[in-house]
Design a protein around this motif. Structure first.
Motif, PDB file in Angstrom:
ATOM      1  N   ASP A 374       0.874  -1.278  -0.128  1.00  0.00           N
ATOM      2  CA  ASP A 374       0.086  -0.004  -0.021  1.00  0.00           C
ATOM      3  C   ASP A 374       0.967   1.285  -0.128  1.00  0.00           C
ATOM      4  OD1 ASP A 374      -2.203  -1.470  -0.030  1.00  0.00           O
ATOM      5  OD2 ASP A 374      -2.140  -1.714   2.487  1.00  0.00           O
ATOM      6  N   GLY A 375       0.758   2.144  -1.081  1.00  0.00           N
ATOM      7  CA  GLY A 375       1.224   3.322  -1.067  1.00  0.00           C
ATOM      8  C   GLY A 375       2.736   3.582  -1.264  1.00  0.00           C
ATOM      9  N   VAL A 376       3.504   2.593  -1.822  1.00  0.00           N
ATOM     10  CA  VAL A 376       4.757   2.499  -1.894  1.00  0.00           C
ATOM     11  C   VAL A 376       5.110   3.339  -3.560  1.00  0.00           C
ATOM     12  CG1 VAL A 376       7.144   1.508  -2.689  1.00  0.00           C
ATOM     13  CG2 VAL A 376       5.460   0.619  -1.058  1.00  0.00           C
ATOM     14  N   LEU A 377       4.265   3.034  -4.257  1.00  0.00           N
ATOM     15  CA  LEU A 377       4.327   3.724  -5.815  1.00  0.00           C
ATOM     16  C   LEU A 377       4.078   5.115  -5.789  1.00  0.00           C
ATOM     17  CD1 LEU A 377       5.412   3.447  -8.549  1.00  0.00           C
ATOM     18  CD2 LEU A 377       2.994   2.881  -9.250  1.00  0.00           C
ATOM     19  N   PHE A 438       1.615  14.330   3.595  1.00  0.00           N
ATOM     20  CA  PHE A 438       1.538  13.073   4.374  1.00  0.00           C
ATOM     21  C   PHE A 438      -0.119  12.960   4.251  1.00  0.00           C
ATOM     22  CE2 PHE A 438      -0.140  11.774   8.631  1.00  0.00           C
ATOM     23  CZ  PHE A 438       0.405  10.499   8.640  1.00  0.00           C
ATOM     24  N   LEU A 439      -0.952  14.097   4.564  1.00  0.00           N
ATOM     25  CA  LEU A 439      -2.414  13.976   4.695  1.00  0.00           C
ATOM     26  C   LEU A 439      -3.150  13.389   3.346  1.00  0.00           C
ATOM     27  CD1 LEU A 439      -3.234  17.273   6.834  1.00  0.00           C
ATOM     28  CD2 LEU A 439      -3.496  14.655   7.451  1.00  0.00           C
ATOM     29  N   LEU A 440      -2.540  13.840   2.249  1.00  0.00           N
ATOM     30  CA  LEU A 440      -3.010  13.338   0.863  1.00  0.00           C
ATOM     31  C   LEU A 440      -2.648  11.895   0.744  1.00  0.00           C
ATOM     32  CD1 LEU A 440      -1.929  16.195  -1.466  1.00  0.00           C
ATOM     33  CD2 LEU A 440      -4.228  15.478  -0.755  1.00  0.00           C
ATOM     34  N   LEU A 441      -1.471  11.310   1.447  1.00  0.00           N
ATOM     35  CA  LEU A 441      -1.136  10.006   1.121  1.00  0.00           C
ATOM     36  C   LEU A 441      -1.746   9.134   2.083  1.00  0.00           C
ATOM     37  CD1 LEU A 441       2.606  10.178   0.343  1.00  0.00           C
ATOM     38  CD2 LEU A 441       1.096   9.605  -0.948  1.00  0.00           C
ATOM     39  N   LEU A 450       4.841   4.153   2.839  1.00  0.00           N
ATOM     40  CA  LEU A 450       5.318   5.665   3.015  1.00  0.00           C
ATOM     41  C   LEU A 450       7.018   5.637   3.043  1.00  0.00           C
ATOM     42  CD1 LEU A 450       4.690   8.645   3.054  1.00  0.00           C
ATOM     43  CD2 LEU A 450       4.703   8.391   5.647  1.00  0.00           C
ATOM     44  N   ALA A 451       7.393   4.666   4.191  1.00  0.00           N
ATOM     45  CA  ALA A 451       8.749   4.605   4.397  1.00  0.00           C
ATOM     46  C   ALA A 451       9.553   3.930   3.249  1.00  0.00           C
ATOM     47  CB  ALA A 451       9.124   3.709   5.755  1.00  0.00           C
ATOM     48  N   VAL A 501       5.489   0.051  12.747  1.00  0.00           N
ATOM     49  CA  VAL A 501       6.162   0.199  11.528  1.00  0.00           C
ATOM     50  C   VAL A 501       6.191   1.915  11.457  1.00  0.00           C
ATOM     51  CG1 VAL A 501       5.721   0.452   9.073  1.00  0.00           C
ATOM     52  CG2 VAL A 501       5.305  -1.887  10.250  1.00  0.00           C
ATOM     53  N   ALA A 502       5.290   2.809  11.822  1.00  0.00           N
ATOM     54  CA  ALA A 502       5.401   3.954  11.697  1.00  0.00           C
ATOM     55  C   ALA A 502       6.834   4.438  12.811  1.00  0.00           C
ATOM     56  CB  ALA A 502       4.376   4.916  12.372  1.00  0.00           C
ATOM     57  N   VAL A 503       7.028   3.917  14.067  1.00  0.00           N
ATOM     58  CA  VAL A 503       7.849   4.244  14.711  1.00  0.00           C
ATOM     59  C   VAL A 503       9.183   3.883  14.260  1.00  0.00           C
ATOM     60  CG1 VAL A 503       9.130   3.747  17.093  1.00  0.00           C
ATOM     61  CG2 VAL A 503       6.549   4.246  16.640  1.00  0.00           C
ATOM     62  N   GLY A 504       9.292   2.717  13.685  1.00  0.00           N
ATOM     63  CA  GLY A 504      10.616   2.221  13.296  1.00  0.00           C
ATOM     64  C   GLY A 504      11.041   2.719  12.010  1.00  0.00           C
ATOM     65  N   ALA A 505      10.100   3.451  11.013  1.00  0.00           N
ATOM     66  CA  ALA A 505      10.377   3.994   9.805  1.00  0.00           C
ATOM     67  C   ALA A 505      11.037   5.328  10.285  1.00  0.00           C
ATOM     68  CB  ALA A 505       9.077   4.303   9.037  1.00  0.00           C
ATOM     69  N   THR A 506      10.581   6.111  11.279  1.00  0.00           N
ATOM     70  CA  THR A 506      11.069   7.463  11.826  1.00  0.00           C
ATOM     71  C   THR A 506      12.411   7.169  12.222  1.00  0.00           C
ATOM     72  OG1 THR A 506       8.830   7.592  12.225  1.00  0.00           O
ATOM     73  CG2 THR A 506      10.387   9.253  12.977  1.00  0.00           C
ATOM     74  N   ALA A 507      13.220   6.139  12.440  1.00  0.00           N
ATOM     75  CA  ALA A 507      14.378   5.885  12.798  1.00  0.00           C
ATOM     76  C   ALA A 507      15.382   6.690  11.738  1.00  0.00           C
ATOM     77  CB  ALA A 507      14.978   4.256  12.867  1.00  0.00           C
ATOM     78  N   ALA A 508      15.060   7.023  10.604  1.00  0.00           N
ATOM     79  CA  ALA A 508      15.870   7.674   9.472  1.00  0.00           C
ATOM     80  C   ALA A 508      16.038   9.131   9.935  1.00  0.00           C
ATOM     81  CB  ALA A 508      15.173   7.851   8.211  1.00  0.00           C
ATOM     82  N   ALA A 509      15.177   9.758  10.900  1.00  0.00           N
ATOM     83  CA  ALA A 509      15.322  10.955  11.437  1.00  0.00           C
ATOM     84  C   ALA A 509      16.462  11.085  12.389  1.00  0.00           C
ATOM     85  CB  ALA A 509      14.111  11.456  12.198  1.00  0.00           C
ATOM     86  N   LEU A 510      16.878   9.970  12.957  1.00  0.00           N
ATOM     87  CA  LEU A 510      17.997  10.023  13.785  1.00  0.00           C
ATOM     88  C   LEU A 510      19.201  10.641  13.355  1.00  0.00           C
ATOM     89  CD1 LEU A 510      17.165   6.818  15.906  1.00  0.00           C
ATOM     90  CD2 LEU A 510      16.985   9.118  16.829  1.00  0.00           C
ATOM     91  N   PRO A 511      19.688  10.143  12.455  1.00  0.00           N
ATOM     92  CA  PRO A 511      20.816  10.802  11.805  1.00  0.00           C
ATOM     93  C   PRO A 511      20.421  12.011  11.015  1.00  0.00           C
ATOM     94  CG  PRO A 511      20.574   8.999  10.471  1.00  0.00           C
ATOM     95  CD  PRO A 511      19.435   8.954  11.558  1.00  0.00           C
ATOM     96  N   ALA A 512      19.250  12.170  10.418  1.00  0.00           N
ATOM     97  CA  ALA A 512      18.886  13.106   9.315  1.00  0.00           C
ATOM     98  C   ALA A 512      18.878  14.546  10.101  1.00  0.00           C
ATOM     99  CB  ALA A 512      17.361  12.895   8.790  1.00  0.00           C
TER     100      ALA A 512
END
Length: 791
Positions: A374-377, A438-441, A450-451, A501-512
């Protein structure tokens, strides 16, 4: 055993332990993660602040902004451009100070020509060079700063503060008594006219590029922290020395970007000759750059302290090590919580491939867990649109701001006097944009989709930069690695639940956040709010890595937050427009010069202002005219400028005189030796040749060689070859011109003198609410007198 049987057993067996219930829920984990991200952002912003300035009583081995300011007050008493009497006074002070510090200080005088970059530039420059021998030298640590200013201002920040910082760094190093290597101080002349002093020094120096490290100090504003924005090709050793400082700020991404820009400093000349080293600058407060307000009163003491601290730490480290064994590798480097992280660029490719493989493995694993449907493309297709939209927000809002404040278009560096209001507005509107995306997706894309859609773009950017711009690859590599690890962990141990999954995907923000926030914060003053698009694109990328956490919020919260952000952006823009106007304390830059054509006896007022103030309009009018036929050698930027007739001044400006000293012909080539006397007070003289019937083979100007051919292809009409001579001697400029062609060759000779004449009773003193913009492509506060001769 069924569920009822199990309940019966539990009721009949009170000693049987209860099944553990986890207190860690996705929402609690998300709240902790959000708090951690806020802490990381705060720590990062703290490390970007300059330190407190130290007074004159600071310990002898430390850098003191208070001591440095004693020299700044002397150096920035008045404008001191190349060739001016004030420049000679500054030079004398510097020689005295370096001699008192124990160096062998010399005034190194050279005539230098810059060819191959448009109109040739020639000048006699006076560099100040001093050497401080080390106890067991293995090479040279070279401290470089230019001491000339633009004519429009006293140059307290650009570059008196940095010259004074060099003197204070040398004093602190000498106080140690442990200096192993030679310290060379090179204070260059003519930087503002085309890096002439640095070029002259390098044409005559005995320094060995393989055993020397150059540190150049610059400024493009009056405040902000010191930034090491460019390093040499062999950067591993110098960057490692930078790490000895307190909260150094550096990124190899700026190095990659700077190489693509037309900008240059004295360090560019050293780098082109094979030297390595570090290039430092502070860049905030650029509305006062190259104006009369680049003064001691405007200069930030904290910026001087920041510049001095990091340069002293690096110089001290390099002065004590074996420079012949200095690492010659090229590293990726960046600041992280006040420390310097660096690793070889070979590792950049390895990390990039590891990150991309990690993304592929995570995508495969998500597919097995049914989370990649769901939603990758949709996310992948719309991700670049968000970044484009962020850039469009920057452009569109700035155009709207300029409708209310058209004078902002005259600001040299694109930043206003109080840009924080507009920076805040851009930040709020960009966050609103990402939340809207984000709201549109949200209806069609789950957190995993999303991730993975975002990760696909990060993987592509990681690979692209790893091979084309390796110094910038870390910006995408580390968020991709962390994001993939976090998403995989959520899929494995969070049972692929949407919230985990939402929590795990946000791990990208830790170095970002710690990697990208410095780029955003530093790009704002570097590019100015008028060109905030790159800053907002990076800011959008930061926000995108955090936005998966919004999936844990009640549905209305992101919508309300986005609306609040839009409202905040509007309020901040309105506040900025109200408080960030022009006036006596914050003058509007303007451009005006007077052109007198001695051939026709006509004068003109000219201005390149896009939105001129009333004072300028009263002189240059409101009509834009092509004046290339009447004034063919004036800058192309003014060919569609504001032009108005001017009455003859009370005292007509003296036209430059041209005298033929010798004329000979050999083999079809003429050699004409001339003396050009441009008149008293001339800052520089420009000479252009009509090449429609003649070919200029070359010239010798003040003893320096100028290439022939056509070096002014931008000029209208036949005036396709020329040169400009600065720091004109009192006796005039001697020119040997070598040409081929029949008959006399027409020359257009124009002298440029500081100041404006009183023409027809017009008062030319600038009111306090205005300030002169800088020289360069836009001559300002200048009287230009031109004539045509045939020789």
């Amino acid at each position: 055993m069924g569920q009822m049987d199990l309940l019966q057993v539990r009721s009949e067996s009170p000693d049987l332990p209860e099944e553990p219930v986890s207190r860690v829920t996705p929402r609690r984990a998300g709240a902790v993660l959000l708090l951690l991200l806020a802490v990381l952002a705060g720590m990062t912003l703290y490390t970007l602040q300059p330190p407190d300035a130290k007074g004159s009583s600071a310990p002898e081995g430390e850098f003191s902004a208070g001591r440095a300011l004693t020299d700044v007050r002397v150096l920035a008493r008045a404008p001191h451009p190349i060739g001016s009497p004030e420049s000679a006074a500054v030079r004398g002070h510097l020689i005295d100070r370096l001699t008192a510090l124990g160096g062998r200080a010399e005034d190194e005088t050279h005539v230098v020509a810059r060819n191959g970059e448009g109109t040739a530039v020639v000048a006699e420059v006076h560099n100040v060079h001093a050497r401080f021998p080390g106890k067991d030298s293995t090479g040279n640590v070279v401290l470089v700063a230019h001491y000339d200013s633009v004519p429009a201002g006293p140059g307290a920040a650009d570059n008196a503060a940095n010259v004074a910082a060099v003197l204070e760094v040398v004093r602190a190093l000498r106080a140690d008594g442990t200096q192993r290597n030679d310290i060379d101080v090179v204070l260059t002349d003519g930087e503002e006219t085309g890096l002439l002093g640095a070029r002259a020094f390098l044409d005559s120096t005995d320094l060995d590029p393989e055993r020397s490290v150059v540190m150049n100090l610059e400024a493009r504003g009056v405040s902000g922290p010191s930034i090491m924005f460019e390093a040499g090709d062999r950067n591993s050793g110098p960057v490692a020395a930078l790490g000895d400082g307190d909260r150094p700020i550096a990124t190899s991404m700026s190095d990659e970007i700077y190489c693509l820009l037309p900008n240059a400093t004295d360090f560019t000349e050293f780098k082109d000759k094979g030297f390595t080293g570090l290039n430092f600058a502070f860049v905030d407060g650029s509305a006062k750059y190259h104006t009369r307000d680049d003064s001691v009163a405007s200069l930030s003491r904290e910026s001087v302290q920041s510049q001095g601290d990091v340069v002293l730490a690096a110089a001290r480290g390099l002065a004590g090590q074996d420079l012949s064994a200095l690492s010659t590798g090229k590293d990726t480097y960046f600041s992280l919580f006040g420390l310097i992280v660096q690793y070889p660029q070979l590792l950049v490719v390895v990390l990039a491939l590891l990150a991309v493989l990690g993304y592929a493995a995570t995508f495969w694993y998500a597919g097995r867990r049914g989370a990649a449907r769901d939603g990758v493309l949709r996310t992948a297709l719309t991700f670049p649109l968000v970044l484009v939209a962020a850039g469009a927000v920057a452009f569109g809002v700035w155009q709207l701001i300029c409708l209310f404040r058209p004078g902002y278009g005259s600001l040299l560096s694109g930043d206003t006097y109080r840009p924080q209001w507009f920076r805040g507005a851009f930040t709020a509107l960009t966050c609103a944009l990402v939340l809207g995306w984000f709201l549109l997706l949200r209806r069609k894309a789950q957190a995993a989709g999303l991730a993975l859609g975002i990760g696909g773009w990060l993987a592509a950017l990681t690979l692209l930069t790893a091979f084309l711009m390796p110094g910038a690859a870390y910006v995408f590599t580390w968020p991709l690695l962390f994001g993939c690890a976090g998403l995989a962990a959520a899929l494995r141990w969070g049972n692929a639940s949407r919230d985990w999954v939402a929590v795990g995907a946000t791990a990208a923000a830790l170095p970002a956040l710690p990697l990208l926030i410095p780029l955003v914060v530093l790009l704002f003053p570097t590019l100015g709010v008028s060109f905030a698009a790159p800053s907002l694109v990076l800011l959008a990328l930061v926000a995108i890595t955090v936005v998966p956490l919004a999936a844990l919020l009640p549905r209305r919260v992101p919508s309300v937050t986005a609306l609040v952000a839009v409202a905040a952006g509007v309020v901040l823009v309105a506040t900025g427009l109200r408080v960030d106007g022009f006036g006596t304390g914050h003058p509007q830059p303007t451009n005006l010069f007077y052109a007198w054509d001695a051939d026709t006896g006509k004068g003109r007022w000219l201005s390149a202002d896009g939105a001129p103030p009333a004072w300028t309009k009263a002189r240059a009018g409101t009509e834009r005219t092509d004046v290339s036929k009447e004034f063919p050698t004036f800058p192309p930027t003014l060919q569609r400028g504001l032009v108005a007739d001017a009455e003859a001044p009370a005292v007509r400006p003296a036209a430059p005189e041209v005298k033929v000293l010798q004329d000979s012909t050999a083999g079809g080539d003429r050699t004409v030796r001339l003396r050009i006397a441009p008149g008293e007070g001339t800052a520089y003289v420009a000479v252009s040749a009509d090449t429609s019937a003649h070919t200029v083979k070359g010239a010798t100007v003040l003893g320096a060689e100028v290439d022939g051919g056509r070096n002014q292809t931008f000029a209208p009409g036949p005036w396709q070859w020329g040169f400009a001579a600065w720091a004109v001697p009192a006796a005039g400029v001697e020119v040997e011109l070598r040409v081929r062609g029949e008959g006399a060759i027409p020359l257009r000779v124009t002298s440029y003198r500081e100041g404006l004449p009183s023409a027809g009773g017009t008062e030319t003193e600038l009111p306090p609410e205005l300030t002169w913009s800088t020289w360069g492509a836009f001559p300002t506060n200048v009287t230009a007198v031109g004539r045509t001769v045939k020789v």
